[in-house]
Scaffold this active site. Structure first.
Site, PDB file in Angstrom:
ATOM      1  CE  LYS A  54      14.000 -17.127 -40.963  1.00  0.00           C
ATOM      2  NZ  LYS A  54      13.063 -16.110 -40.487  1.00  0.00           N
ATOM      3  CE1 TYR A 284      14.871 -26.800 -73.780  1.00  0.00           C
ATOM      4  CE2 TYR A 284      15.376 -26.180 -71.522  1.00  0.00           C
ATOM      5  CZ  TYR A 284      15.319 -27.132 -72.526  1.00  0.00           C
ATOM      6  OH  TYR A 284      15.716 -28.410 -72.262  1.00  0.00           O
TER       7      TYR A 284
HETATM    8  C1  LIG Z   1      13.719 -15.003 -40.164  1.00  0.00           C
HETATM    9  C2  LIG Z   1      13.317 -14.266 -38.955  1.00  0.00           C
HETATM   10  C3  LIG Z   1      14.214 -13.362 -38.352  1.00  0.00           C
HETATM   11  C4  LIG Z   1      15.530 -12.943 -38.977  1.00  0.00           C
HETATM   12  O1  LIG Z   1      15.281 -12.035 -40.034  1.00  0.00           O
HETATM   13  P1  LIG Z   1      16.486 -11.362 -40.859  1.00  0.00           P
HETATM   14  O2  LIG Z   1      15.824 -10.312 -41.663  1.00  0.00           O
HETATM   15  O3  LIG Z   1      17.076 -12.445 -41.705  1.00  0.00           O
HETATM   16  O4  LIG Z   1      17.437 -10.842 -39.857  1.00  0.00           O
HETATM   17  C5  LIG Z   1      13.823 -12.793 -37.138  1.00  0.00           C
HETATM   18  N1  LIG Z   1      12.639 -13.100 -36.580  1.00  0.00           N
HETATM   19  C6  LIG Z   1      11.754 -13.941 -37.145  1.00  0.00           C
HETATM   20  C7  LIG Z   1      10.458 -14.225 -36.464  1.00  0.00           C
HETATM   21  C8  LIG Z   1      12.056 -14.547 -38.354  1.00  0.00           C
HETATM   22  O5  LIG Z   1      11.168 -15.374 -38.922  1.00  0.00           O
END
Ligand SMILES: *Cc1c(COP(=O)(O)O)cnc(C)c1O
Length: 426
Positions: A54, A284
């Site tokens: 994702k 800044y």
């Molecule tokens: C992002 C996500 C993961 C992976 O999590 P990590 O901590 O990056 O391993 C697993 N399950 C769900 C539902 C997620 O949203």
């Protein structure tokens, strides 16, 4: 707290530096991703592995990450949105893909058509069943129970009704309930008892589903921290993201401790060097003034590139030496105090913010910016080209120059000893 899996796989030979013509880049090493997938897979075996790509593969490029993961044996790919899943299908990713976060605008019909598994937390069930009915194609779904995180997922109170409805739709041939899953809230702190409580609620939810006539083949709970620290949460499959990118989810364990290799190196070049007198204010707000004559290096990356504005005293490596940022990060640039008016640092010298063999991690930047490595890598912006440089020459090196994954390969640069290299433009 946990044992550390052994390092194995190919020997790293990272790309040394930015190729000519590049002012900045996030250099992505698919060999590191493959190594991390293999490391985690061997650690959680016999559980299967779903790799989360994702948010554009946590900033690494979703297709780059998914390809590398599948090459290394990942069984499943996970994304938040159906749109992300569709993009993977379009890029030719054929392994099972699960999408779990939906809105009233989600195109469930297209998801079913493209054979994307759908996470169901409640209201989606009827919409998915209706889409499946219209298409005369059963949808593959994974039911999600909220065992304590308080975000997505069906409440414990509504779970019996959800599983009953799902079983009815399954009996009518509209659905196939493939999985039941939940997400953990505090697995990065392995001693907290809330994880035990979540696992108890999950076991009870499995029982309710079984009594409603559902027998699922994929029970999945663990994220990266639980994959390492909670073997009792592995079940049939683990869903791992950050570890695959070579980042540790633990405050007290480095990626190296876990046998993982960072897959992103953020590089640019010094844009200016100048000598300044004691008292010179920086950036800044003039929140910082130098207290002796020194030289300053201007680094051409800023919050417009995803470098957090809030970061102070962040480590930066220039020509092999580590310095610190001073003053506020601006939209396009920030400043490093070189500490010596007679510095040898010059315009054009290479700068590493994190990754590679710099010894600086995204977690170090997280500490400097009051956030975590997850956010540092994921927020690197669209103005930073992703250069895919495989340090050990993958199968795809045989086809350099081809558009990768529905994206245009803008640049393919041959680098002796560095495997394949190509630009992955967003
Ligand atoms: C992002 C996500 C993961 C992976 O999590 P990590 O901590 O990056 O391993 C697993 N399950 C769900 C539902 C997620 O949203």
């Amino acid at each position: 707290m946990m044992s550390t899996p052994g390092t194995h796989g190919r020997v790293p030979a990272p790309l040394r530096g930015l190729p000519d013509g590049f002012e900045r880049a996030a250099i992505i090493d698919p060999a590191a991703i493959r190594h991390n997938v293999e490391t985690i897979a061997s650690y959680v075996s016999p559980a299967k592995l779903m790799v989360a790509v994702k948010a554009d593969g946590y900033g690494h490029g979703a297709v780059t990450a998914a390809r590398a993961a599948v090459e290394a044996g990942a069984d499943w790919i996970g994304v938040a949105h159906v749109t992300e899943a569709l993009a993977l299908r379009e890029a030719g990713i054929e392994v099972p893909v699960l999408a779990w976060l939906h809105t009233s605008q989600t195109d469930f019909a297209e998801a079913i058509t493209q054979n994307i598994d759908i996470g169901i937390s409640g209201w989606e069930l009827e919409e998915v069943a209706a889409a499946a009915s219209a298409l005369q194609t059963p949808a593959h779904v994974h039911l999600k129970i909220d065992t304590g995180l308080g975000r997505n997922g069906c409440t414990v109170a509504e779970w019996p009704e959800l599983v009953a409805r799902a079983a009815e739709h399954q009996d009518r041939g509209l659905l196939s309930v493939v999985g039941i899953f939940t997400h953990l809230a505090v697995a990065d702190e392995p001693d907290r008892r809330e994880t035990d409580e979540q696992l108890e609620v999950y076991q009870a939810a499995l029982k309710v589903a079984e009594e409603a006539g559902l027998s699922v083949s994929l029970r999945h709970v663990a994220n990266t921290p639980a994959a390492f620290s909670r073997p009792d949460a592995h079940f049939d499959m683990v869903r791992v993201g950050v570890g695959v990118y070579g980042q540790s989810p633990f405050a007290d364990r480095t990626a190296e401790d876990l046998g993982l290799r960072p897959a992103m190196e953020l590089r640019t070049r010094v844009a200016n060097v100048k000598r300044v007198p004691s008292g010179q204010g920086i950036s800044y707000g003039l929140t910082h003034r130098v207290d002796r004559p020194t030289a300053l290096a201007l680094i051409p990356l800023g919050y417009g590139d995803g470098v957090p504005r809030i970061a102070v005293h962040a480590p930066v490596q220039i020509s092999g030496r580590t310095y610190q940022s001073v003053g506020r990060v601006a939209m396009d640039q920030f400043v490093v105090d070189l500490g010596d008016p007679d510095t040898e640092v010059q315009v054009g010298d290479e700068v590493v913010l994190f990754g590679g063999d710099s010894g600086i991690s995204a977690a170090d930047w997280g500490r400097a910016a009051q956030t975590i490595n997850y956010e540092i890598i994921t927020r690197i912006g669209g103005r930073v080209p992703r250069l895919v440089a495989d340090s050990s020459g993958p199968a795809s090196a045989a086809e350099p120059g081809q558009a990768k994954a529905g994206r245009t390969a803008d640049a393919v640069v041959g680098l002796p000893g560095a495997g394949s290299l190509e630009e992955d433009s967003p």
